[in-house]
Enzyme design. Structure first.
Site, mmCIF file in Angstrom:
data_model
loop_
_atom_site.group_PDB
_atom_site.id
_atom_site.type_symbol
_atom_site.label_atom_id
_atom_site.label_comp_id
_atom_site.label_asym_id
_atom_site.label_seq_id
_atom_site.Cartn_x
_atom_site.Cartn_y
_atom_site.Cartn_z
ATOM 1 N N LEU A 403 0.825 -1.203 0.000
ATOM 2 C CA LEU A 403 0.000 0.000 0.000
ATOM 3 C C LEU A 403 0.862 1.257 0.000
ATOM 4 O O LEU A 403 1.950 1.287 0.580
ATOM 5 C CB LEU A 403 -0.924 0.002 1.221
ATOM 6 N N LEU A 452 0.661 -6.029 0.698
ATOM 7 C CA LEU A 452 -0.407 -6.502 -0.180
ATOM 8 C C LEU A 452 0.150 -7.088 -1.472
ATOM 9 O O LEU A 452 -0.468 -7.975 -2.067
ATOM 10 C CB LEU A 452 -1.359 -5.339 -0.487
ATOM 11 N N ASP A 483 -4.025 -8.108 5.206
ATOM 12 C CA ASP A 483 -5.008 -7.887 4.155
ATOM 13 C C ASP A 483 -4.785 -8.915 3.057
ATOM 14 O O ASP A 483 -3.938 -9.799 3.160
ATOM 15 C CB ASP A 483 -4.914 -6.456 3.599
#
Length: 598
Positions: A403, A452, A483
């Protein structure tokens, strides 16, 4: 001095005779006993040894010059002697010790031999010199022009004045040629209708060729970069689609991406929660740190494209013989929809779609909502067309850094709860796209995959990694929760202990370790990574598309609902953490550590 030796004579090379060497400096005399010598030159000043004075004396042979030089089997030097008055057929090889009185001939031969070597070296240099080649072409052109031009026969003042004007104009044109090329690179293509996008590596460091665009274009040789940043004629002739985008987006789509800012801005002093004044209360305050982020952010920094010359436009078929990683420096836009992408490059290949992360709105291929939406759009297009599978890779030496926290913090300062909800929703949609995609997704990891960028790998079907790649999910260091369905997929593929070690302590896995734990399918050598990937991709693309799609459906049928539920839970936790003051404080501390490391 007198020296006796047994050799093949100049008159009979198959018969051994006694040769006697004596005489003044620079002379070599040969006397054959009991054999009459052929007619040849003689030197009246030659003295004869006492034991031979009573016999019939043949004329002495005089050295004319040294012809060649060699080493015999014993490593001793021998010279090929040309005898005065005889032709080359009578040359003989003589040991160096036989030519003691002929040093001047030896020195003369060595001097000529050295000069020949220098001339041959200079000739080879001139042949390979591009400047010399251009000069030769220029000379030949001028000479041909002077021979064939009928105007060269005209003599008169008017003709001289015309020729002088023409010559001056030609000289002026030649002088202005180089500046025109450089100025052409800075031309504005917005009015020309030519739509191009030349993706550049977001990583500053230059490394060896180790996958998809492992070299940073900013550090390539100017010649090499000029050769690679070319656009096929099909691209130049395509219909402009500038109307689809706003002025800012159009400039950004056509622009290059110089990396003039660090990953995070330099902020003096430590960053604490106290610096983000008002964030804990209503999320609308500002701070010096956020001002620095706003001032130094790289999201809206774009420049015009460097330019394209007509001479550099070549068909894509001319590049088939080049390594695949070299040809990824430019994108072949074959559909108008491809022009919408700014942070990715989409190539429609024979039987598959190739999506490359090449972010301009973030550093190191980091993911923000804009990048995620473009990837989702490309996947949706690939799902609807005749592509049998999708290849996902990246431009540069980094696959994906997860991210984009600078993007998130900049927006969390406005309305923390609202923005955290929007960001969590963007991640949820992005991950669900991978979960619900029906065609096989093949990933070629050419470099580090973090956060991610690593957690989505189990959602893909095949993962091939460069040996230089590594994998890490340091979520606790980021100050956020996992995530990308990593809470479900990591324990399934590598076991609970290894999954906890990666998700909680942020352990870094090498490519070989990731392959051993099941996160990666195969690891390839960096030098042949792209070739290995393309060979296997083409093999898969030759399969029946129905078989590929149904096979994936059978493997994923029992996991789809579980993954969607896990994705929903993870995004809810992220929204809660990002909406709290503690979560913002943890993220600021992480960025401060990155600043200190930088």
């Amino acid at each position: 001095m007198t020296f006796q030796a047994s050799h093949r004579s100049a008159w009979g090379k198959s018969r051994k005779k006694n040769w006697q060497y004596e005489g003044p400096t620079q002379k070599l005399f040969l006397k054959r006993n009991n054999v009459s010598a052929p007619d040849g030159p003689s030197d009246p000043s030659i003295s004869v040894s006492s034991e031979q004075s009573g016999a019939q004396q043949p004329p002495a042979l005089q050295v004319e010059r040294i012809v060649d030089k060699r080493k015999n089997k014993k490593g001793k030097t021998e010279y090929l002697v040309r005898w005065k008055g005889y032709d080359s057929e009578d040359d003989t090889w003589e040991p160096e010790q036989h030519l003691v009185n002929c040093e001047e001939y030896i020195h003369d031969f060595n001097r000529r031999h050295t000069e020949k070597q220098k001339e041959s070296t200079l000739t080879r240099t001139n042949r390979t010199s591009p400047n010399n080649a251009r000069k030769q072409i220029s000379r030949s052109t001028n000479s041909n022009f002077s021979k064939t031009s009928p105007k060269a026969l005209v003599i008169g003042k008017d003709h001289e004045s015309k020729n002088s004007q023409l010559f001056a104009a030609s000289q002026k044109f030649r002088k202005n040629t180089a500046p025109s090329l450089s100025s052409r690179k800075n031309m504005d293509l917005a009015k020309s209708g030519i739509k191009i996008l030349v993706p550049k590596s977001p990583v500053k460091s230059r490394t060896a060729v180790d996958g998809f665009q492992s070299e940073s274009p900013e550090k390539l040789d100017p010649v090499e970069q000029g050769q690679e940043d070319t656009v096929a004629p099909e691209v130049a002739a395509e219909k402009p689609v500038g109307a689809l985008l706003g002025p800012g987006a159009e400039r950004a789509r056509m622009g290059s991406r110089p990396r003039i800012h660090p990953l995070v801005p330099q902020v003096p002093g430590p960053v604490t929660a106290a610096m983000a004044t008002g964030l804990a209360v209503n999320g609308k305050g500002t701070s010096p740190f956020m001002d620095a982020l706003t001032a130094n952010g790289t999201t809206n920094i774009q420049t015009s494209v460097t330019g394209v010359t007509a001479s550099k436009r070549k068909f894509i078929d001319d590049r088939r013989d080049q390594p695949f990683d070299k040809r990824l420096r430019f994108s072949v836009r074959q559909t108008e929809s491809a022009y919408r992408y700014r942070d990715i490059v989409v190539r429609k290949q024979d039987g598959f779609t190739h999506i490359l992360l090449s972010t301009k709105s973030s550093e190191n291929n980091s993911l923000n909502p804009e990048v995620m939406r473009e990837v989702q759009s490309a996947l949706s297009t690939a799902a609807a067309d005749d592509s049998k599978l999708v290849l996902l890779s990246a431009v540069g030496s980094v696959f994906c850094c997860g991210l984009d926290f600078i993007y998130f913090i900049r927006r969390l300062t406005d309305d923390r709860k609202r923005e955290s909800t929007k960001m969590a929703e963007a991640i949820r949609n992005f991950v669900n796209t991978f979960i619900q995609f029906k065609k096989p997704i093949i990933v070629a990891v050419n470099g580090p995959a973090i956060g991610l960028g690593a957690s989505i790998l189990p959602l893909c079907d095949v993962v091939w990694a460069n040996e230089k790649a590594w994998f890490q999910t340091p979520y606790t260091t980021f100050g956020q929760s996992p995530d990308g369905c990593s809470t479900v997929m990591f324990p399934k593929i590598m076991g609970g202990a290894s999954a906890n070690e990666m998700l909680l302590s942020g352990r870094k896995l090498t490519a070989q370790e990731a392959c051993g734990k099941g996160l990666v399918s195969q690891v390839f050598w960096p030098g042949t990574f792209t070739q290995e990937v393309m060979v296997r991709i083409k093999e898969l693309a030759s399969c029946n598309p129905v078989v590929l799609e149904e096979s994936k459906a059978l493997v994923r049928c029992n996991m789809k609902m579980e993954l969607e539920q896990a994705n929903e839970r993870e995004c809810e936790v992220l929204k809660k953490i990002w909406g709290s003051a503690q979560g913002m404080d943890s993220m600021l501390k992480y960025l401060q550590r990155k600043i200190d490391e930088f």
